[in-house]
Design an enzyme around this catalytic site. Structure first.
Site, PDB file in Angstrom:
ATOM      1  N   GLU A  57     -37.245 -33.721  -0.323  1.00 23.00           N
ATOM      2  CA  GLU A  57     -37.997 -32.672   0.355  1.00 23.00           C
ATOM      3  C   GLU A  57     -37.169 -31.398   0.486  1.00 23.00           C
ATOM      4  OE1 GLU A  57     -40.460 -36.137   1.805  1.00 23.00           O
ATOM      5  OE2 GLU A  57     -38.319 -35.766   1.947  1.00 23.00           O
ATOM      6  N   THR A  58     -37.889 -30.288   0.591  1.00 24.77           N
ATOM      7  CA  THR A  58     -37.313 -28.993   0.923  1.00 24.77           C
ATOM      8  C   THR A  58     -38.109 -28.411   2.083  1.00 24.77           C
ATOM      9  OG1 THR A  58     -36.530 -28.589  -1.332  1.00 24.77           O
ATOM     10  CG2 THR A  58     -36.837 -26.658   0.074  1.00 24.77           C
TER      11      THR A  58
END
Length: 290
Positions: A54-55
């Site tokens: 994830e970012t």
């Protein structure tokens, strides 16, 4: 980054590893502190380019109020909430703004995060999840998942029944009967992804209980395009709700979760669970990468 109007978008991502004090451990996450002008396609492209599970993107912010709107993207899709990217983001913010309380507005609701420094001077962040919930898994859910994993009912701990638990996202919780069973993970990526998409699960949270206050975990994440997550804060929050729902937490308790060890990226998460509070507090560090 004082107001939405004050800055133009800065899309260059920072890279942190969460739930560790060693860059060789933990779960890498991207952090974009000024994504005010980015659309969905741009954020997804950045997340895919990074390739991390994830970012986190700050899409609106007020530094004076220490309040920020955040969205999370995996390489394949937007995710409603991500614990390790939240820890990475708030450590990055605390390093720039100073330690203290931070409030995040996420797609699942408000997430308060307390940041401070430990004895070594490192920033430590504690997020408070949204209210957790947990229900028994159905026979169909369990059978399809076990087939995808190559597990059988005999591989499960009968004292910890399969549940679907929520701590910002839904996670199927399966407790392995032994540490060896947890260590031997080789699953059908496409088949498990299909089961998870059908039921809306973000990860499958595979755990082994070493003691009432220490668990080992692994989190397959094929729906995000990642074979396995080395540290999963949202699943840790859900596990807290699971243990509370089963009546296994009878007083305020701190539980250590060791994850990522079998991947060569050891991670340490702490959760605080209370029988009176449906929320879980998840604590960890984060260190810059590269």
């Amino acid at each position: 980054m004082t107001t939405t109007e004050a800055r133009s978008p800065l899309t260059e991502p920072l890279r942190y590893s969460a739930f560790t004090d060693d860059p060789k451990g933990g779960n890498p996450a991207g952090v974009v502190l000024d994504a005010f002008g980015l659309d969905d396609a741009a954020m997804l492209a950045i997340a895919a380019d990074l390739g991390y599970s994830e970012t986190a993107f700050v899409t609106r912010g007020d530094e004076a109020a220490r309040r920020f709107q955040v969205r999370y993207f995996s390489p394949l899709a937007e995710v409603a909430f991500c614990g390790h990217a939240t820890i990475a983001l708030t450590v990055a913010l605390a390093e720039r703004l100073g330690v203290g309380d931070i409030l995040l507005d996420t797609p699942v609701g408000e997430i308060p995060v307390a940041t401070g420094r430990d004895g070594s001077g490192a920033v430590v962040a504690t997020l408070t999840s949204v209210a957790t919930r947990s229900r028994p898994a159905t026979g169909a859910e369990l059978d399809a998942t076990l087939r995808s994993l190559g597990w059988s009912g005999a591989d499960l701990d009968p004292a910890l029944p399969p549940h679907v638990a929520f701590g910002g996202n839904d996670h199927l919780v399966l407790a392995a009967a032994s540490r060896a069973r947890l260590a031997d993970l080789e699953y059908d990526f496409d088949a498990l992804a299909a089961v998870m998409r059908e039921h809306g699960w973000t990860t499958v949270n595979l755990v082994w209980r070493e003691s009432p206050e220490r668990f080992h975990a692994r989190n397959p994440f094929p729906v995000g395009g990642v074979v396995e997550d080395p540290a999963t804060g949202a699943a840790a929050a859900a596990l807290g709700g699971y243990l509370r729902a089963l009546g296994l937490v009878t007083r305020p308790t701190t539980i250590a979760i060791r994850q990522g060890e079998d991947m060569g990226r050891p991670s340490d998460l702490l959760i605080d669970v209370s029988p009176e509070d449906p929320r879980t507090r998840v604590t960890g560090r984060a260190v810059p990468l590269g």
